[in-house]
Design an enzyme around this catalytic site. Sequence first.
Site, mmCIF file in Angstrom:
data_model
loop_
_atom_site.group_PDB
_atom_site.id
_atom_site.type_symbol
_atom_site.label_atom_id
_atom_site.label_comp_id
_atom_site.label_asym_id
_atom_site.label_seq_id
_atom_site.Cartn_x
_atom_site.Cartn_y
_atom_site.Cartn_z
ATOM 1 N N CYS A 93 -4.495 -1.350 -2.041
ATOM 2 C CA CYS A 93 -4.606 0.090 -2.248
ATOM 3 C C CYS A 93 -5.477 0.291 -3.488
ATOM 4 O O CYS A 93 -5.130 -0.200 -4.569
ATOM 5 C CB CYS A 93 -3.208 0.658 -2.475
ATOM 6 N N GLU A 130 -2.027 8.255 8.615
ATOM 7 C CA GLU A 130 -0.555 8.149 8.603
ATOM 8 C C GLU A 130 0.066 8.840 9.815
ATOM 9 O O GLU A 130 1.194 8.549 10.196
ATOM 10 C CB GLU A 130 0.024 8.719 7.304
ATOM 11 N N ASP A 168 0.874 -1.192 0.000
ATOM 12 C CA ASP A 168 0.000 0.000 0.000
ATOM 13 C C ASP A 168 0.899 1.226 0.000
ATOM 14 O O ASP A 168 2.106 1.129 0.257
ATOM 15 C CB ASP A 168 -0.898 -0.001 1.254
ATOM 16 N N SER A 169 0.302 2.391 -0.250
ATOM 17 C CA SER A 169 1.069 3.636 -0.157
ATOM 18 C C SER A 169 1.526 3.898 1.270
ATOM 19 O O SER A 169 2.411 4.712 1.502
ATOM 20 C CB SER A 169 0.196 4.807 -0.617
ATOM 21 N N HIS A 176 -7.143 3.160 3.661
ATOM 22 C CA HIS A 176 -6.870 3.886 4.906
ATOM 23 C C HIS A 176 -8.169 4.156 5.693
ATOM 24 O O HIS A 176 -8.152 4.270 6.918
ATOM 25 C CB HIS A 176 -6.209 5.231 4.612
ATOM 26 N N CYS A 219 -11.027 3.501 -0.068
ATOM 27 C CA CYS A 219 -9.578 3.660 0.149
ATOM 28 C C CYS A 219 -9.250 2.862 1.391
ATOM 29 O O CYS A 219 -10.003 2.908 2.381
ATOM 30 C CB CYS A 219 -9.228 5.134 0.350
HETATM 31 N N1 DGL Z 1 -4.728 3.418 0.712
HETATM 32 C C1 DGL Z 1 -4.774 3.865 -0.615
HETATM 33 C C2 DGL Z 1 -6.076 3.565 -1.330
HETATM 34 O O1 DGL Z 1 -6.686 2.572 -1.032
HETATM 35 C C3 DGL Z 1 -4.042 5.105 -1.028
HETATM 36 C C4 DGL Z 1 -4.249 6.349 -0.287
HETATM 37 C C5 DGL Z 1 -3.245 7.379 -0.746
HETATM 38 O O2 DGL Z 1 -2.054 7.124 -0.628
HETATM 39 O O3 DGL Z 1 -3.695 8.434 -1.205
HETATM 40 O O4 DGL Z 1 -6.468 4.242 -2.228
#
Ligand code: DGL
Length: 262
Positions: A71, A149, A8-9, A183, A181
Amino acid sequence: MAVIGIMDSGSGGLSVFREIRRLLPRSRFLYFSDNAFCPYGDKTADFIRQRCDVITRELLGKGAEVIVVACNTATAAAIASLRETFPVPFIGMEPAVKPAALGTKSGVIGVLATAGTLKASKYLITKGLYGSGVRIVEHVGSGFVELVENGILEGPEAEKRCAQSLLPLLEAGADTVVLGCTHYPFLLGTLQKVAAAQGYPDVRFIDPAPAVARRLVTVLQETGLPAEDAHPGTELLSSGPEDTLRSLYELINKEDTAPEGL
Ligand code: DGL
């Protein structure tokens, strides 16, 4: 012995890892957080593809035999090129428009996701396939990734941010909100609190992570990769500082070992 790579990011993909580990507690996992380059949501698709390429090589170098792109933004930008480039199965994320459209009673569904996901052709195709007959309202979860984060999952700042992005969807009549997303599930408690405080206590949030975990199990069965490993456990990897990654990892560990009812 299958080693499962997850990327993931940042730390958001731990919300997917949590569901995967519930189904595959005896597997070996490599989790890569690309937090030196997070967020992905406002980066170009080309940039995200390059990062996914680098991370995949690292995961394969460490023995991964199947990779979960945990992600939505990276899936939309890079999964097709990853599948063309590397000879291992990839499992990606997709905003859960289908179950939301099937379950809504008001006929309006909300989608919270990053700007990158909402403008990607993958999402537009999903919407076209499953969104007919319902109204779809969308909003970027502004600041959500940064909150997670920074380990801020609740409190006044998180509530303010959640309200700003969620309320327009609820005011438009959405009774079901897709968390598009990885997150965002870490903010679920705050999103529910904000919704209830504003008079929408019954709104349903949908996280696609359990479905992705089930898909991974199917892929392991189909490809004949054994789910169990002689050395079950998780290795955390990252391109930046690891404080939040480790504390969210501890958090999901604590949730999963808490006695029933706690
Ligand atoms: N967790 C990620 C997603 O599902 C990326 C969020 C990001 O880095 O902007 O899209």
